[in-house]
Design a protein around this motif. Structure first.
Motif, PDB file in Angstrom:
ATOM      1  N   VAL A 178      -6.478  13.824  11.020  1.00 24.50           N
ATOM      2  CA  VAL A 178      -7.744  14.292  11.602  1.00 24.50           C
ATOM      3  C   VAL A 178      -8.447  15.510  10.426  1.00 24.50           C
ATOM      4  CG1 VAL A 178      -8.737  15.862  13.286  1.00 24.50           C
ATOM      5  CG2 VAL A 178      -7.298  14.249  13.917  1.00 24.50           C
ATOM      6  N   LYS A 179      -7.318  15.893   9.694  1.00 27.99           N
ATOM      7  CA  LYS A 179      -7.760  17.157   8.617  1.00 27.99           C
ATOM      8  C   LYS A 179      -8.661  16.252   7.646  1.00 27.99           C
ATOM      9  CE  LYS A 179      -4.887  20.389   7.748  1.00 27.99           C
ATOM     10  NZ  LYS A 179      -3.753  20.761   7.093  1.00 27.99           N
ATOM     11  N   ILE A 180      -7.741  15.194   7.236  1.00 24.27           N
ATOM     12  CA  ILE A 180      -8.433  14.395   5.970  1.00 24.27           C
ATOM     13  C   ILE A 180      -9.669  13.795   6.656  1.00 24.27           C
ATOM     14  CG2 ILE A 180      -8.192  12.228   4.769  1.00 24.27           C
ATOM     15  CD1 ILE A 180      -5.160  12.957   4.833  1.00 24.27           C
ATOM     16  N   ALA A 181      -9.853  13.258   7.738  1.00 23.50           N
ATOM     17  CA  ALA A 181     -11.040  12.547   8.347  1.00 23.50           C
ATOM     18  C   ALA A 181     -12.184  13.496   8.285  1.00 23.50           C
ATOM     19  CB  ALA A 181     -10.711  11.720   9.646  1.00 23.50           C
ATOM     20  N   ARG A 182     -11.900  14.728   8.932  1.00 24.33           N
ATOM     21  CA  ARG A 182     -12.924  15.665   8.892  1.00 24.33           C
ATOM     22  C   ARG A 182     -13.559  16.089   7.588  1.00 24.33           C
ATOM     23  NH1 ARG A 182     -11.653  20.452  13.228  1.00 24.33           N
ATOM     24  NH2 ARG A 182     -14.110  20.477  13.100  1.00 24.33           N
ATOM     25  N   GLN A 183     -12.492  16.324   6.634  1.00 23.53           N
ATOM     26  CA  GLN A 183     -12.811  16.784   5.202  1.00 23.53           C
ATOM     27  C   GLN A 183     -13.716  15.695   4.525  1.00 23.53           C
ATOM     28  OE1 GLN A 183      -9.419  17.841   3.234  1.00 23.53           O
ATOM     29  NE2 GLN A 183     -10.477  18.035   0.830  1.00 23.53           N
ATOM     30  N   HIS A 184     -13.345  14.334   4.858  1.00 25.32           N
ATOM     31  CA  HIS A 184     -14.030  13.421   4.105  1.00 25.32           C
ATOM     32  C   HIS A 184     -15.202  12.565   4.832  1.00 25.32           C
ATOM     33  CE1 HIS A 184     -11.537  13.844   0.434  1.00 25.32           C
ATOM     34  NE2 HIS A 184     -10.395  14.055   1.324  1.00 25.32           N
ATOM     35  N   GLU A 185     -15.226  13.260   5.957  1.00 26.41           N
ATOM     36  CA  GLU A 185     -16.595  12.479   7.052  1.00 26.41           C
ATOM     37  C   GLU A 185     -15.859  11.010   7.473  1.00 26.41           C
ATOM     38  OE1 GLU A 185     -20.178  13.157   4.671  1.00 26.41           O
ATOM     39  OE2 GLU A 185     -20.361  15.105   6.009  1.00 26.41           O
ATOM     40  N   LEU A 186     -14.796  10.907   7.682  1.00 27.40           N
ATOM     41  CA  LEU A 186     -14.245   9.407   7.963  1.00 27.40           C
ATOM     42  C   LEU A 186     -14.204   9.530   9.635  1.00 27.40           C
ATOM     43  CD1 LEU A 186     -11.290   8.886   5.846  1.00 27.40           C
ATOM     44  CD2 LEU A 186     -13.224   7.373   6.068  1.00 27.40           C
ATOM     45  N   PHE A 187     -14.569   8.232  10.198  1.00 22.26           N
ATOM     46  CA  PHE A 187     -14.462   7.880  11.759  1.00 22.26           C
ATOM     47  C   PHE A 187     -13.114   7.563  11.661  1.00 22.26           C
ATOM     48  CE2 PHE A 187     -19.285   7.204  11.730  1.00 22.26           C
ATOM     49  CZ  PHE A 187     -19.433   8.443  12.303  1.00 22.26           C
ATOM     50  N   ILE A 188     -12.075   7.902  12.750  1.00 18.36           N
ATOM     51  CA  ILE A 188     -10.989   7.335  13.159  1.00 18.36           C
ATOM     52  C   ILE A 188     -11.067   6.346  14.307  1.00 18.36           C
ATOM     53  CG2 ILE A 188      -8.389   7.954  14.049  1.00 18.36           C
ATOM     54  CD1 ILE A 188      -8.906  10.658  12.598  1.00 18.36           C
ATOM     55  N   LEU A 189     -10.592   5.069  14.246  1.00 13.11           N
ATOM     56  CA  LEU A 189     -10.664   4.093  15.424  1.00 13.11           C
ATOM     57  C   LEU A 189      -9.315   4.155  15.448  1.00 13.11           C
ATOM     58  CD1 LEU A 189     -13.319   1.957  14.088  1.00 13.11           C
ATOM     59  CD2 LEU A 189     -13.716   4.169  15.297  1.00 13.11           C
ATOM     60  N   SER A 190      -8.722   4.646  16.860  1.00 12.39           N
ATOM     61  CA  SER A 190      -7.457   4.523  17.136  1.00 12.39           C
ATOM     62  C   SER A 190      -7.144   3.414  18.156  1.00 12.39           C
ATOM     63  CB  SER A 190      -6.945   5.757  17.586  1.00 12.39           C
ATOM     64  OG  SER A 190      -5.401   5.942  18.133  1.00 12.39           O
ATOM     65  N   ASP A 191      -6.241   2.432  17.845  1.00 11.52           N
ATOM     66  CA  ASP A 191      -5.929   1.616  18.809  1.00 11.52           C
ATOM     67  C   ASP A 191      -4.417   1.790  19.486  1.00 11.52           C
ATOM     68  OD1 ASP A 191      -4.912  -0.756  20.235  1.00 11.52           O
ATOM     69  OD2 ASP A 191      -5.369  -2.102  18.819  1.00 11.52           O
ATOM     70  N   LEU A 192      -4.543   2.359  20.808  1.00  6.30           N
ATOM     71  CA  LEU A 192      -3.287   2.929  21.485  1.00  6.30           C
ATOM     72  C   LEU A 192      -2.987   1.867  22.613  1.00  6.30           C
ATOM     73  CD1 LEU A 192      -1.595   5.485  21.238  1.00  6.30           C
ATOM     74  CD2 LEU A 192      -2.929   6.597  22.954  1.00  6.30           C
ATOM     75  N   ALA A 193      -3.064   0.518  22.241  1.00 12.41           N
ATOM     76  CA  ALA A 193      -2.870  -0.361  23.262  1.00 12.41           C
ATOM     77  C   ALA A 193      -1.392  -0.333  23.946  1.00 12.41           C
ATOM     78  CB  ALA A 193      -3.221  -1.884  23.158  1.00 12.41           C
ATOM     79  N   TYR A 194      -0.528   0.119  23.125  1.00  9.46           N
ATOM     80  CA  TYR A 194       0.887   0.295  23.447  1.00  9.46           C
ATOM     81  C   TYR A 194       1.211   1.574  23.779  1.00  9.46           C
ATOM     82  CZ  TYR A 194       0.887  -4.338  21.930  1.00  9.46           C
ATOM     83  OH  TYR A 194       0.444  -5.896  21.677  1.00  9.46           O
ATOM     84  N   ALA A 195       0.392   2.306  24.431  1.00 13.17           N
ATOM     85  CA  ALA A 195       0.651   3.992  24.832  1.00 13.17           C
ATOM     86  C   ALA A 195       1.870   3.936  25.572  1.00 13.17           C
ATOM     87  CB  ALA A 195      -0.398   4.552  25.380  1.00 13.17           C
ATOM     88  N   GLU A 196       2.131   3.286  26.586  1.00 11.31           N
ATOM     89  CA  GLU A 196       3.200   3.264  27.632  1.00 11.31           C
ATOM     90  C   GLU A 196       4.317   2.669  27.517  1.00 11.31           C
ATOM     91  OE1 GLU A 196       2.797   5.884  29.681  1.00 11.31           O
ATOM     92  OE2 GLU A 196       0.756   6.250  29.006  1.00 11.31           O
ATOM     93  N   LEU A 197       4.309   1.804  26.082  1.00 17.02           N
ATOM     94  CA  LEU A 197       5.528   0.992  25.928  1.00 17.02           C
ATOM     95  C   LEU A 197       6.261   1.581  24.683  1.00 17.02           C
ATOM     96  CD1 LEU A 197       4.885  -2.934  25.894  1.00 17.02           C
ATOM     97  CD2 LEU A 197       7.128  -1.671  26.226  1.00 17.02           C
ATOM     98  N   TYR A 198       7.365   2.460  25.414  1.00 14.50           N
ATOM     99  CA  TYR A 198       8.247   3.326  24.207  1.00 14.50           C
ATOM    100  C   TYR A 198       9.410   3.530  25.030  1.00 14.50           C
ATOM    101  CZ  TYR A 198       6.867   6.869  27.809  1.00 14.50           C
ATOM    102  OH  TYR A 198       6.745   7.768  28.794  1.00 14.50           O
ATOM    103  N   PHE A 199      10.628   3.393  24.162  1.00 13.65           N
ATOM    104  CA  PHE A 199      11.741   3.595  24.512  1.00 13.65           C
ATOM    105  C   PHE A 199      12.589   4.932  24.598  1.00 13.65           C
ATOM    106  CE2 PHE A 199      10.655  -1.019  22.958  1.00 13.65           C
ATOM    107  CZ  PHE A 199      10.253  -1.202  24.178  1.00 13.65           C
ATOM    108  N   ASN A 200      11.968   5.860  24.110  1.00 11.90           N
ATOM    109  CA  ASN A 200      12.861   7.268  24.079  1.00 11.90           C
ATOM    110  C   ASN A 200      11.831   8.357  24.853  1.00 11.90           C
ATOM    111  OD1 ASN A 200      13.990   9.707  23.644  1.00 11.90           O
ATOM    112  ND2 ASN A 200      13.805   9.661  21.219  1.00 11.90           N
ATOM    113  N   PRO A 201      12.362   8.422  26.179  1.00 12.46           N
ATOM    114  CA  PRO A 201      11.625   9.238  27.038  1.00 12.46           C
ATOM    115  C   PRO A 201      11.331  10.365  26.651  1.00 12.46           C
ATOM    116  CG  PRO A 201      13.644   8.344  28.080  1.00 12.46           C
ATOM    117  CD  PRO A 201      13.847   7.857  26.673  1.00 12.46           C
ATOM    118  N   ALA A 202      12.028  11.234  25.744  1.00 14.11           N
ATOM    119  CA  ALA A 202      11.696  12.354  24.998  1.00 14.11           C
ATOM    120  C   ALA A 202      10.644  12.329  24.030  1.00 14.11           C
ATOM    121  CB  ALA A 202      12.969  13.016  24.485  1.00 14.11           C
TER     122      ALA A 202
END
Length: 404
Positions: A192-216
């Motif tokens: 985010v720091k880099i994107a704001r500094q260089h005026e970049l849009f971040i497009l994040s694909d979080l389709a697998y947000a709930e598919l993780y195997f370490n509960p912590a």
């Protein structure tokens, strides 16, 4: 008149077509193929979601045109999910749009924000729409490493400094398809720091947000980072979380300017998903989440069975931290074949279909992607075929593997 259309010329031949053709031929010959190629969830949609769909479809008022950006109750439900899961406050009116799956949302946002000649930074390997959504829109892709670490951050800065024209947007996808890697909040802070500094849009694909195997270590959202809302849109999907792939229900959330641009383009192209689907999607987000925990455990169990069985067969594949995929390096003695050649050989000799890594970019050619989309009985059948192929017909049977 025989000349290819301009946008079609920019799309290469479908990389998976050769393997898919071989798979179809094998099945036509009555061969039993264990298909671990496509990331297509095999479990049924939870009953309470289906019941809500049935209830809604019986109301004739829901048979009319819907809302392109999503009905208010659905957008509020997504905002509630972000508040509960990530501690992120969203305005359902200006910072959320419902999409026909995250894939459609990303492609339409590409149309909304891209001009011919623009440059987009895309990880390689990555899911094809990340690159080709923008190529179809007339932009060009510049590839960067896919690992969420300092090397990727440094590559982004170099690309910004040395690209003409300067890149306008950056795509990230963690948990990643196909590599199954996760990103940390510390990585996102620097991004985010880099994107704001260089005026970049971040497009994040979080389709697998709930598919993780370490509960912590649940995957974070980029939008958790202070300042991210200034430059970020994030895409999510119900396809994997609630076993709803065919329902085509996803979301974009984040920066109001980007969300507004996406909503405006969509208003010209569609009337949104069928209203009963949207009502059921809201029920999924607002209702009991036991089904999500069960889904996560199902994939964790399949991962453990498959990884241990492959290791027994002599194929050293790292266990993924998230997603529904194994990103498997091609065994050394077959590496010269490339991912398409190895995938075809695996299909012929082991009766197992996988996705060739080159389909996700040339830097994926040393791997194949294996999807956890069959039950353990079929996975063990696949393992027997793989072990026989890798070690010869006299190999010992694959041990029955159970997760702890």
């Amino acid at each position: 008149m025989a000349e290819e259309f301009h946008r079609i010329r920019r799309l290469p031949p479908y990389v998976f077509a050769e393997v898919n053709s071989a798979k179809a031929k094998a099945r036509a010959n009555a061969e039993d193929i264990v298909d671990l190629g496509m990331g297509n969830p095999d479990s049924p949609t939870p009953p309470h979601i289906v019941a809500k769909m049935i209830e809604a479809v019986q109301d004739p008022r829901t048979h009319r045109y819907s809302m392109s950006k999503g009905i208010p109750g659905l957008r509020k439900a997504l905002a509630g999910y972000y508040a509960n899961r990530f501690g992120v406050k969203l305005d359902p009116e200006t910072e959320v749009v419902a999409t026909l799956g995250s894939k459609e949302g990303l492609a339409n946002l590409a149309q909304a924000i891209s001009s011919p000649g623009d440059t987009i930074l895309v990880p390689n390997p990555s899911y094809p729409i990340h690159q080709f959504g923008f190529i179809i829109a007339g932009a060009s892709a510049r590839f960067i490493p896919y690992t969420p670490d300092d090397a990727m951050l440094e590559a982004i800065v170099r690309a910004v400094k040395h690209s003409v024209p300067k890149p306008t947007a950056l795509i990230v996808n963690f948990p990643s398809n196909p590599t199954a890697l996760l990103a940390s909040r510390e990585f996102y802070k620097e991004l985010v720091k880099i994107a704001r500094q260089h005026e970049l849009f971040i497009l994040s694909d979080l389709a697998y947000a709930e598919l993780y195997f370490n509960p912590a270590n649940p995957p974070p959202s980029v939008l958790e980072i202070p300042g991210a809302m200034d430059c970020t849109v994030e895409f999510t999907s119900l396809s994997k979380t609630y076993n709803m792939p065919g329902w085509r229900m996803g979301f974009a959330a984040g920066n109001p300017r980007l969300i507004g641009a996406l909503a405006r383009v969509k208003s010209y192209l569609d009337y949104g998903a069928f209203t009963p689907i949207q009502v059921a999607a809201a029920a999924a987000l607002n209702g009991p989440q036991d089904c999500v925990a069960e889904m996560r455990e199902l994939y964790r169990d399949r991962r453990d069975v498959l990884v241990k069985g492959l290791q027994q067969a002599g194929w050293d594949v790292p266990p993924p931290e998230g997603s529904m995929f194994l990103w498997a390096p091609i065994p050394e003695k077959f590496r010269h074949l490339g991912s398409v050649g190895f995938s075809k050989l695996l299909l012929e000799k082991a009766k197992v279909a996988v996705a060739p890594g080159i389909g996700f970019g040339e830097h994926g050619d040393g791997h194949v992607r294996i999807a956890l989309v069959e039950n353990n009985h079929r996975i063990r059948q696949a393992l027997r075929g793989i072990r026989s192929f890798l070690q010869g017909d006299n190999a010992a049977p694959v041990e029955e593997v159970h997760s702890a």
